[in-house]
Design a protein around this motif. Structure first.
Motif, short mmCIF file in Angstrom:
data_model
loop_
_atom_site.label_atom_id
_atom_site.label_comp_id
_atom_site.label_asym_id
_atom_site.label_seq_id
_atom_site.Cartn_x
_atom_site.Cartn_y
_atom_site.Cartn_z
N SER A 1 -4.95 5.93 -6.67
CA SER A 1 -4.72 5.57 -5.10
C SER A 1 -5.90 4.78 -4.49
O SER A 1 -7.08 4.53 -5.16
CB SER A 1 -5.07 6.89 -4.28
N SER B 1 -7.40 4.60 -1.67
CA SER B 1 -8.28 5.17 -0.97
C SER B 1 -9.07 6.40 -1.47
O SER B 1 -8.39 7.20 -2.15
CB SER B 1 -7.70 5.48 0.47
N LYS B 2 -10.39 6.75 -1.24
CA LYS B 2 -10.76 8.09 -1.54
C LYS B 2 -10.14 9.13 -0.95
O LYS B 2 -10.28 10.26 -1.48
CB LYS B 2 -12.38 8.02 -1.32
N GLU C 1 -5.07 2.97 6.32
CA GLU C 1 -5.22 1.53 6.10
C GLU C 1 -4.15 0.85 6.68
O GLU C 1 -4.25 -0.28 7.23
CB GLU C 1 -5.51 1.43 4.60
N GLY D 1 -5.73 8.26 3.43
CA GLY D 1 -6.46 7.14 3.84
C GLY D 1 -5.67 5.85 3.50
O GLY D 1 -5.99 5.09 4.16
N ALA D 2 -4.72 5.87 2.72
CA ALA D 2 -3.89 4.68 2.51
C ALA D 2 -2.89 4.53 3.73
O ALA D 2 -2.78 3.32 4.12
CB ALA D 2 -3.28 4.70 1.21
N ILE E 1 0.80 -1.22 0.07
CA ILE E 1 -0.14 -0.10 0.23
C ILE E 1 0.86 1.18 0.13
O ILE E 1 0.71 2.31 -0.78
CB ILE E 1 -1.06 0.05 1.14
N MET F 1 -15.77 0.21 9.40
CA MET F 1 -15.20 -0.07 7.97
C MET F 1 -15.83 -1.67 7.87
O MET F 1 -16.24 -2.09 6.63
CB MET F 1 -13.85 -0.28 7.93
N THR G 1 -8.81 -2.51 2.98
CA THR G 1 -8.14 -2.19 2.03
C THR G 1 -8.72 -2.57 0.67
O THR G 1 -9.32 -3.56 0.60
CB THR G 1 -6.74 -2.40 2.11
N ASN G 2 -8.45 -1.94 -0.37
CA ASN G 2 -8.96 -2.26 -1.79
C ASN G 2 -7.64 -2.90 -2.46
O ASN G 2 -7.94 -3.20 -3.46
CB ASN G 2 -9.57 -1.18 -2.63
N GLU H 1 1.32 4.32 -3.05
CA GLU H 1 1.05 5.75 -2.86
C GLU H 1 2.45 6.54 -3.03
O GLU H 1 2.48 7.63 -3.66
CB GLU H 1 0.63 6.16 -1.24
#
Length: 553
Positions: free
Chosen positions: A386, A388-389, A398, A394-395, A85, A358, A458-459, A89
């Motif tokens: 990214s 996260s929004k 996470e 946000g990352a 992650i 979450m 996380t995505n 970023e």
């Protein structure tokens, strides 16, 4: 055209060499850290390492190296998602930087593949080999190191056949596969299935221990940090330990001077069992005798052969250590006590609440159909968008949540291990226990990316073979897992912060019910108490006003 192809092949070669060098450097760092960690806990006595037999020393070293390798792989598995992650970023923030050009999708993909491969090897080959090798004695006709190696390989081979047969039976039962001997001989199809079963057990283990770790972390942080004055009176604890230390010193001097084999003076709070608890481990039952003098239920220890003096000295060492610890905590600044402790508690509460929210959001999205299952089949490219929004913030959150989940699950895992007395102790942990702990940590760490992806923290897609585990595509299983995790975490937190209030309410309700159910008994107690207090006051007044001189006849 040939020059371009040569340049392309040369670039691919250099990229491959660079990736392998990075993998090697990362593994060396993890291996050194794991080796220092094991060196801190492993036992160093004649039973494990220091022995005159050179074969025993070699066997011990080889087993220890394999344990260190497995622990390094578990640390790498725990850091997989946070590192991936953060790397994504960094590439988004600095796309044209010369210093991060080595960070690419091929590197991260290779890292996931290496961790998956080494996890399988450690779980199914290295750790079983280390245990069997350390417990082997060799065949009767072939002694020495070679005989132990032969015995270990044969036992490991038989164990592997049994595990593959069990995997074939379970796979045929779950999938309804009626194929013949060809499927049984295709061994490579069962190795991922075996790892899938182990990861499923690890995820179930995390489902139990992570909510428990949320609660335990508050107690751990409260024990490490110094609480404010209104929550913990350190001055009172210091005075209590000082007085108890002085009392024990007087008892030691008395027993040394008189040779008495019993406690003098008598303990004011004998029910606590301070002395008996301190000498219970060092004194056998034949040397200790509990006596009940008169009609008082007060246990007095009458210890012989100097056991009383040894027990008092052991208790004195404990009290002195606790007094020094409290004395050091008294020197803590008021800023640290009144600011750091509340901030740490608020941070833990915020991280736990964010995690639960979450998970609830992920459950609702799964029900509605907005979010897909964690089973990954597509190719992920690093540095495109990214995760996260909220962008890099946000990352980063996470990544912290993933590390927090890992810490909470480890803290919760320590609770049953402490109850079973299998926690590692500094310089006192035998080799077999180290092997077992490394296996548990490896199963725990390899299941951590699956837990994070199932809960929707996380995505980031699971790369390599981690994203191809079949049970991740079961909608009912994933949804049930999210619901159970959210409910258990919420119940643990509610129980943690409302336990004292519920206990007090229960005591008040019980007192009221007792008052109404047995009013005569309560009134009789109240009248007796008031009469005793009145008699005591009258007697005291009479003694005060009485003339000390005798009256004349």
């Amino acid at each position: 055209m040939d020059d371009e192809e040569a340049d392309l092949r040369e670039q691919i070669f250099h990229n491959n060499v660079r990736e392998q060098i990075i993998f090697l450097l990362l593994f060396i760092l993890l291996y050194l850290f794991s080796f220092m960690l094991i060196e801190k806990f492993r036992r160093r006595d004649s039973e494990d390492y220091f022995t005159a037999d050179e074969d025993e020393v070699k066997v011990y070293r080889i087993s220890l190296w394999l344990c260190t390798f497995a622990l390094a792989v578990s640390l790498g598995s725990a850091l997989l998602l946070p590192v991936s992650i953060v790397s994504n970023e960094v590439l988004i923030l600095y796309p044209n930087s010369y210093y991060v050009k080595w960070l690419n999708s091929s590197l991260i993909q290779g890292l996931w593949n290496h961790v998956f491969l080494f996890s399988n090897l450690s779980l199914f080959v290295f750790l079983p080999f280390a245990y069997l090798f350390s417990e082997s004695t060799g065949f009767p006709g072939c002694r020495g190191l070679r005989g132990r190696v032969y015995e270990t390989f044969i036992v490991l081979f038989l164990l592997g056949i049994g595990m593959l047969g069990l995997a074939y039976v379970i796979s045929a039962w779950l999938k309804g596969d009626r194929s013949g001997i060809d499927a049984l001989l295709n061994l490579w199809t069962y190795l991922p299935f075996l790892y899938s079963c182990v990861s499923f057990v690890g995820v179930l283990m995390l489902l139990v221990f992570t909510p428990l770790g949320f609660v335990r972390l508050f107690g751990v942080v409260g024990a490490v940090l110094v609480k404010p004055q209104f929550l913990r009176d350190l001055n009172e604890e210091y005075y209590v330990y000082s007085l108890e230390e002085a009392t024990i010193r007087r008892r030691i001097d008395n027993s040394a001077a008189t040779g008495a084999s019993y406690i003098t003076p008598e303990p004011m709070c004998p029910g606590r069992g301070d002395i008996s608890a301190s000498v219970d481990d060092s004194v056998s039952d034949s040397k200790a005798k509990i006596v009940e003098p008169d009609e008082k239920q007060i246990p007095l220890l009458r210890l012989r052969n100097g056991a009383l003096h040894a027990g008092l000295n052991e208790r004195l060492h404990r009290i002195v250590a606790m007094r020094k610890e409290v004395e050091n905590k008294r020197k803590t600044s008021s800023l640290q006590r009144n600011v750091v402790y509340p901030l740490a508690m608020l941070l833990l509460l915020a991280l736990t609440a964010i995690t639960v929210l979450m998970v609830l959001q992920n459950t609702l999205e799964l029900l509605i159909g907005i979010k897909a299952l964690p089973l990954s089949t597509r190719q992920f490219t690093l540095g495109i968008a990214s995760l996260s929004k909220l962008g890099w913030a946000g990352a980063t959150l996470e990544a912290f949540l993933i590390l927090y989940l890992h810490a909470a699950s480890l803290t919760g895992l320590c609770t049953p291990m402490r109850a079973l007395r299998v926690l590692p102790r500094a310089r006192r942990t035998p080799l077999t226990r180290i092997i077992a702990l490394c296996a548990v940590l490896l199963a725990h760490s390899t299941a951590q990316p699956l837990l994070v992806k199932i809960l929707g923290i996380t995505n980031f897609d699971l790369l390599g073979e981690f994203g191809r585990i079949e049970w991740l595509g079961s909608f009912k299983l994933v949804l049930l897992y999210n619901a159970i995790f959210a409910s258990t975490a919420s119940l643990c937190l509610i129980n943690k912060f409302t336990a004292s209030v519920r206990r007090e309410l229960y005591n008040r309700f019980k007192w009221i019910t007792d008052l109404f159910t047995a009013p005569e008994t309560q009134l009789h107690r109240i009248s007796n108490t008031s009469r005793l207090s009145m008699d005591w006051s009258v007697n005291e007044k009479t003694e005060t006003n009485s003339d000390p001189k005798p009256k004349s006849q």
